[in-house]
Design a protein around this motif. Structure first.
Motif, PDB file in Angstrom:
ATOM      1  N   VAL A 255      -0.798   1.047 -16.959  1.00  0.00           N
ATOM      2  CA  VAL A 255      -0.627  -0.187 -16.182  1.00  0.00           C
ATOM      3  C   VAL A 255      -0.076   0.128 -14.793  1.00  0.00           C
ATOM      4  N   LEU A 256       0.886   1.025 -14.719  1.00  0.00           N
ATOM      5  CA  LEU A 256       1.484   1.383 -13.432  1.00  0.00           C
ATOM      6  C   LEU A 256       0.451   1.997 -12.500  1.00  0.00           C
ATOM      7  N   PHE A 257      -0.388   2.871 -13.016  1.00  0.00           N
ATOM      8  CA  PHE A 257      -1.397   3.517 -12.175  1.00  0.00           C
ATOM      9  C   PHE A 257      -2.421   2.510 -11.664  1.00  0.00           C
ATOM     10  N   VAL A 258      -2.929   1.662 -12.531  1.00  0.00           N
ATOM     11  CA  VAL A 258      -3.950   0.698 -12.121  1.00  0.00           C
ATOM     12  C   VAL A 258      -3.393  -0.275 -11.085  1.00  0.00           C
ATOM     13  N   LEU A 259      -2.167  -0.757 -11.282  1.00  0.00           N
ATOM     14  CA  LEU A 259      -1.549  -1.646 -10.301  1.00  0.00           C
ATOM     15  C   LEU A 259      -1.359  -0.951  -8.955  1.00  0.00           C
ATOM     16  N   ALA A 260      -0.922   0.315  -8.985  1.00  0.00           N
ATOM     17  CA  ALA A 260      -0.711   1.060  -7.743  1.00  0.00           C
ATOM     18  C   ALA A 260      -2.019   1.257  -6.990  1.00  0.00           C
ATOM     19  N   VAL A 261      -3.092   1.573  -7.704  1.00  0.00           N
ATOM     20  CA  VAL A 261      -4.398   1.760  -7.056  1.00  0.00           C
ATOM     21  C   VAL A 261      -4.882   0.452  -6.433  1.00  0.00           C
TER      22      VAL A 261
ATOM     23  N   LYS B 297      -5.863  14.009 -17.914  1.00  0.00           N
ATOM     24  CA  LYS B 297      -7.278  13.846 -18.219  1.00  0.00           C
ATOM     25  C   LYS B 297      -7.818  12.535 -17.663  1.00  0.00           C
ATOM     26  N   SER B 298      -7.073  11.458 -17.822  1.00  0.00           N
ATOM     27  CA  SER B 298      -7.541  10.161 -17.332  1.00  0.00           C
ATOM     28  C   SER B 298      -7.637  10.131 -15.811  1.00  0.00           C
ATOM     29  N   LEU B 299      -6.667  10.741 -15.121  1.00  0.00           N
ATOM     30  CA  LEU B 299      -6.701  10.770 -13.656  1.00  0.00           C
ATOM     31  C   LEU B 299      -7.885  11.584 -13.150  1.00  0.00           C
ATOM     32  N   VAL B 300      -8.120  12.741 -13.751  1.00  0.00           N
ATOM     33  CA  VAL B 300      -9.240  13.584 -13.317  1.00  0.00           C
ATOM     34  C   VAL B 300     -10.563  12.880 -13.564  1.00  0.00           C
ATOM     35  N   ILE B 301     -10.703  12.259 -14.734  1.00  0.00           N
ATOM     36  CA  ILE B 301     -11.938  11.547 -15.043  1.00  0.00           C
ATOM     37  C   ILE B 301     -12.136  10.381 -14.079  1.00  0.00           C
TER      38      ILE B 301
ATOM     39  N   VAL C 228       3.646   5.617  -5.679  1.00  0.00           N
ATOM     40  CA  VAL C 228       3.562   5.632  -7.147  1.00  0.00           C
ATOM     41  C   VAL C 228       2.450   6.558  -7.614  1.00  0.00           C
ATOM     42  N   VAL C 229       1.281   6.486  -6.970  1.00  0.00           N
ATOM     43  CA  VAL C 229       0.167   7.363  -7.361  1.00  0.00           C
ATOM     44  C   VAL C 229       0.525   8.822  -7.147  1.00  0.00           C
ATOM     45  N   LEU C 230       1.174   9.122  -6.012  1.00  0.00           N
ATOM     46  CA  LEU C 230       1.586  10.502  -5.755  1.00  0.00           C
ATOM     47  C   LEU C 230       2.565  10.990  -6.814  1.00  0.00           C
ATOM     48  N   LEU C 231       3.528  10.153  -7.166  1.00  0.00           N
ATOM     49  CA  LEU C 231       4.501  10.532  -8.203  1.00  0.00           C
ATOM     50  C   LEU C 231       3.830  10.720  -9.552  1.00  0.00           C
ATOM     51  N   LEU C 232       2.837   9.885  -9.857  1.00  0.00           N
ATOM     52  CA  LEU C 232       2.132  10.033 -11.137  1.00  0.00           C
ATOM     53  C   LEU C 232       1.331  11.337 -11.174  1.00  0.00           C
TER      54      LEU C 232
ATOM     55  N   ALA D 141       0.826  -1.206   0.000  1.00  0.00           N
ATOM     56  CA  ALA D 141       0.000   0.000   0.000  1.00  0.00           C
ATOM     57  C   ALA D 141       0.860   1.256   0.000  1.00  0.00           C
ATOM     58  N   VAL D 142       1.944   1.250   0.781  1.00  0.00           N
ATOM     59  CA  VAL D 142       2.844   2.410   0.811  1.00  0.00           C
ATOM     60  C   VAL D 142       3.496   2.611  -0.549  1.00  0.00           C
ATOM     61  N   PHE D 143       3.930   1.510  -1.164  1.00  0.00           N
ATOM     62  CA  PHE D 143       4.516   1.619  -2.503  1.00  0.00           C
ATOM     63  C   PHE D 143       3.490   2.133  -3.512  1.00  0.00           C
TER      64      PHE D 143
END
Length: 303
Positions: A262-268, A84-88, A28-32, A22-24
């Motif tokens: 892929v990185l964002f979805v895995l991090a979430v 755009k994808s993150l906001v949506i 990752v989400v914060l960095l994205l 979860a911390v990782f």
């Protein structure tokens, strides 16, 4: 704030920080997010401005992610699409979770005809093929902007959550603190917002976290097929659609956007798993494999 809430919050936070996944994922989400909203200030190129002297150029010191067929900077376009994808995704998760919590809590608390009517609406919405409906309605929303697309996605993303909230509310409405508030003459909507919803907040937080990743994937899929974000704006879906046919020859047009998605979805998903274990320790205990020593102790205790 009810007594013990602060203490429970500290315990949950400690469990969450102890979950490395979860911390990782949160890092990752914060960095994205920092990359999506701060990255455009690091490059002089605008996502829509072409460089006609550099068509389909590979990554270089001038264009960090290369350029596309009309000379647009892929780094700037990828960050714009990620924005755009993150906001949506966030807005869809927020709207659908709020709608699901209100409908589910009202159905479970009031019961009777209110419950039947709201659950009939939920069942009716579940029958509709959401992807097909969105593909039919989306082209008719060209002049309304991407917010209408967000509302359309949220409209078909709340029904399962509403059913779970309803079942949880049915068990809560007979609890002592809810009965006491009812006998004191507290307004039903106030009881729902002050007593019922806070007690299902753990589930709603986990569900909303996971829903962000699902909403980003839905937006990407719809935009990929031309039913989401419209040109001249871009999203990860439109970038993937534009770069798919050219990926074997010009891989930078496809793989940067695909990798970030892929990185964002895995991090979430890692954050969602960590939240579930932090808010419900029994879930972590149930999934933890038993060690041979524990099995031996259990056998001796039985003997």
């Amino acid at each position: 704030m009810p007594p013990g809430t602060a203490g429970r919050g500290r315990i949950v936070l400690a469990r969450l920080l102890a979950a490395r996944g979860a911390v990782f994922g949160a890092a990752v989400v914060l960095l994205l997010f920092l990359l999506a909203f701060g990255g455009p200030y690091l490059t002089p190129w605008d996502y829509a401005a072409p460089d006609y002297g550099a068509l389909r150029q590979p990554p270089s010191a001038t264009h960090w992610f290369g350029t596309n067929g009309i000379g647009q900077d892929v780094f700037a376009q990828t960050l714009r699409g990620l924005q755009k994808s993150l906001v949506i995704g966030l807005l869809v998760a927020l709207f659908s979770t709020v709608l699901a919590s209100l409908v589910g809590a009202c159905a479970g608390y009031f019961g009777g005809w209110t419950d039947r009517l709201l659950m009939f609406l939920v069942d009716l919405m579940l029958v509709f093929p959401s992807f097909l409906v969105i593909t039919i309605v989306s082209p008719r929303l060209k002049g309304t902007g991407w917010l209408a697309f967000v509302l359309l996605l949220a409209l078909f993303n709340w029904m399962i959550t509403a059913r779970v909230v309803r079942s949880m509310t049915i068990s809560l409405r007979e609890r002592e603190f809810v009965l006491a508030a009812r006998f004191m003459g507290v307004h039903p909507l106030r009881i729902i917002t002050r007593h019922v919803l806070p007690n299902v907040a753990s589930f709603l937080i986990i569900d909303a976290t996971i829903a962000v990743g699902g909403a980003v994937m839905s937006e990407t899929a719809l935009s990929y097929f031309g039913f989401g974000v419209k040109a001249p704006d871009v999203s990860l879906g439109t970038l993937l659609a534009a770069g798919t046919s050219e990926a074997p020859v010009f891989p930078w047009l496809f793989y940067f956007a695909a990798g970030l998605l892929v990185l964002f979805v895995l991090a979430v998903n890692l954050i969602g798993d960590g939240l579930r274990d932090a808010l419900d320790p029994t879930a972590e205990a149930a999934r933890r494999p038993r060690r041979p020593r524990d099995r031996a102790k259990r056998k001796r205790s039985r003997a």
